[in-house]
Motif scaffolding. Structure first.
Motif, short mmCIF file in Angstrom:
data_model
loop_
_atom_site.label_atom_id
_atom_site.label_comp_id
_atom_site.label_asym_id
_atom_site.label_seq_id
_atom_site.Cartn_x
_atom_site.Cartn_y
_atom_site.Cartn_z
N ILE A 159 9.54 9.79 2.97
CA ILE A 159 10.97 9.69 3.25
C ILE A 159 11.20 10.20 4.67
CG2 ILE A 159 13.28 10.49 2.64
CD1 ILE A 159 12.30 10.80 -0.24
N VAL A 160 11.91 9.41 5.48
CA VAL A 160 12.27 9.85 6.82
C VAL A 160 13.78 9.76 6.98
CG1 VAL A 160 10.05 9.18 7.83
CG2 VAL A 160 11.95 7.55 7.82
N GLY B 69 0.78 -1.24 0.00
CA GLY B 69 0.00 0.00 0.00
C GLY B 69 0.80 1.27 0.00
N ALA B 70 1.92 1.30 0.72
CA ALA B 70 2.75 2.51 0.76
C ALA B 70 4.17 2.13 1.14
CB ALA B 70 2.18 3.53 1.75
N ASN B 71 5.12 2.94 0.70
CA ASN B 71 6.53 2.69 0.97
C ASN B 71 7.15 3.87 1.71
OD1 ASN B 71 7.68 0.12 -0.48
ND2 ASN B 71 6.12 0.98 -1.84
N ILE B 72 7.86 3.55 2.80
CA ILE B 72 8.59 4.54 3.58
C ILE B 72 10.07 4.28 3.39
CG2 ILE B 72 9.03 5.47 5.87
CD1 ILE B 72 6.24 4.32 6.67
N LEU B 73 10.78 5.27 2.89
CA LEU B 73 12.23 5.16 2.71
C LEU B 73 12.93 5.80 3.89
CD1 LEU B 73 14.63 4.40 0.80
CD2 LEU B 73 14.50 6.76 -0.04
N PHE B 74 13.76 5.02 4.57
CA PHE B 74 14.58 5.52 5.67
C PHE B 74 15.99 5.72 5.16
CE2 PHE B 74 17.40 4.13 9.31
CZ PHE B 74 17.39 5.36 9.94
N ILE B 75 16.43 6.97 5.12
CA ILE B 75 17.72 7.27 4.50
C ILE B 75 18.23 8.61 5.02
CG2 ILE B 75 16.70 8.48 2.50
CD1 ILE B 75 18.82 7.10 0.74
N SER B 76 19.54 8.74 5.10
CA SER B 76 20.11 10.02 5.53
C SER B 76 20.05 11.02 4.39
CB SER B 76 21.57 9.82 5.95
OG SER B 76 22.38 9.53 4.82
N PRO B 77 20.02 12.31 4.70
CA PRO B 77 20.02 13.32 3.62
C PRO B 77 21.24 13.19 2.72
CG PRO B 77 19.44 14.33 5.73
CD PRO B 77 19.89 12.93 6.04
N GLU B 78 22.38 12.82 3.29
CA GLU B 78 23.60 12.69 2.50
C GLU B 78 23.48 11.56 1.47
OE1 GLU B 78 24.16 14.74 6.20
OE2 GLU B 78 23.49 12.67 5.86
N LYS B 79 22.95 10.44 1.89
CA LYS B 79 22.77 9.31 0.97
C LYS B 79 21.68 9.61 -0.05
CE LYS B 79 24.37 5.53 3.93
NZ LYS B 79 24.00 4.25 4.58
N LEU B 80 20.62 10.27 0.38
CA LEU B 80 19.53 10.59 -0.53
C LEU B 80 20.00 11.49 -1.66
CD1 LEU B 80 16.53 10.36 -1.21
CD2 LEU B 80 16.12 12.32 0.30
#
Length: 240
Positions: free
Chosen positions: A226-227, A201-212
């Protein structure tokens, strides 16, 4: 969109992180060699690493994962007596993972698990990794097993993300439809695309701003949220 009732967590780089721990890693290398009667610890580890590379290529290409015995019998240590291998294969895989570093729950992870559980969400784990016993043992020893109604590991089901079937297995264990579930993960190419293909149903991406900043987001891998801090998951409107 159906009401969200379930949340799946990826492990490596998401719910659990791995950090350098030299003494821990040294002990793991020594234990691996001890298990198979080798005294040349570093040569043995180097051999295993060399043999792991083609296994990894196969796993990524085929979206498959070997169980502990097959991993060592077919790929990493085929010369070892099968009876002896059967007795040590589970610990060998565990120690091989410890060679990479010490794993622990991501900061904010326990808060998120307990918070979502208390809100009534059904929780699951869907993870690509080698090792059949490490995760069930960790969940039990840390008192976390009570929170998870589904634990789907590629080393047990022999299917890797992004194959949609591994998500469907998780949904079946939760007793939910894919569109009733959310996936929390850190990998755009493997986790997000697989979950989308499975109809999650939905996707939450956990990632640092630097990697993003180094990633390319397309329609195929675009997350819904995105968190950057794990505990931010509890503030997302879809999980209230």
């Amino acid at each position: 969109m159906k009401k969200i009732k379930g949340v799946f967590f990826d492990l490596g780089g998401t719910l659990r992180i791995c950090e350098e721990a030299p003494e821990h890693q040294k002990k793991a290398r020594a234990r691996m060699a001890e298990l198979v009667g080798r005294t040349d610890v570093q040569d043995f580890i180097d051999m295993v690493e060399e043999r792991y590379a083609p296994y990894r290529d196969w796993a990524l290409t085929e979206n498959k994962e070997a169980g502990d015995f097959e991993l060592w019998d077919k790929w990493l240590l085929p010369e070892l007596d099968k009876e002896r291998l059967a007795a040590v294969c589970h610990e060998l895989t565990y120690q091989y993972r410890q060679v990479k570093g010490l794993r622990h729950v991501v900061p904010g992870g326990l808060q998120v698990i307990r918070g979502l559980y208390e809100r009534g969400f059904r929780l699951g784990i869907i993870s690509n990794l080698i090792g059949e016993n490490e995760i069930p043992d960790w969940l039990r020893e840390d008192g976390l097993a009570q929170y998870f109604d589904a634990v789907v590991l590629s080393s047990v089901c022999h299917i890797r993300k992004p194959d949609p079937k591994i998500y469907h297995m998780g949904c079946e264990e939760l007793g939910l439809e894919p569109e009733e579930c959310v996936s929390v993960a850190d990998n755009l190419g493997r986790d997000i695309t697989g979950a989308k293909a499975a109809g999650i149903g939905a996707n939450i991406l956990f990632i640092s701003p630097e990697k993003l900043a180094k990633k390319t987001i397309t329609d195929a891998n675009r997350p819904d949220y995105i968190v950057h801090q794990f505990q931010e998951i509890l503030d997302l409107p879809i999980l209230q």
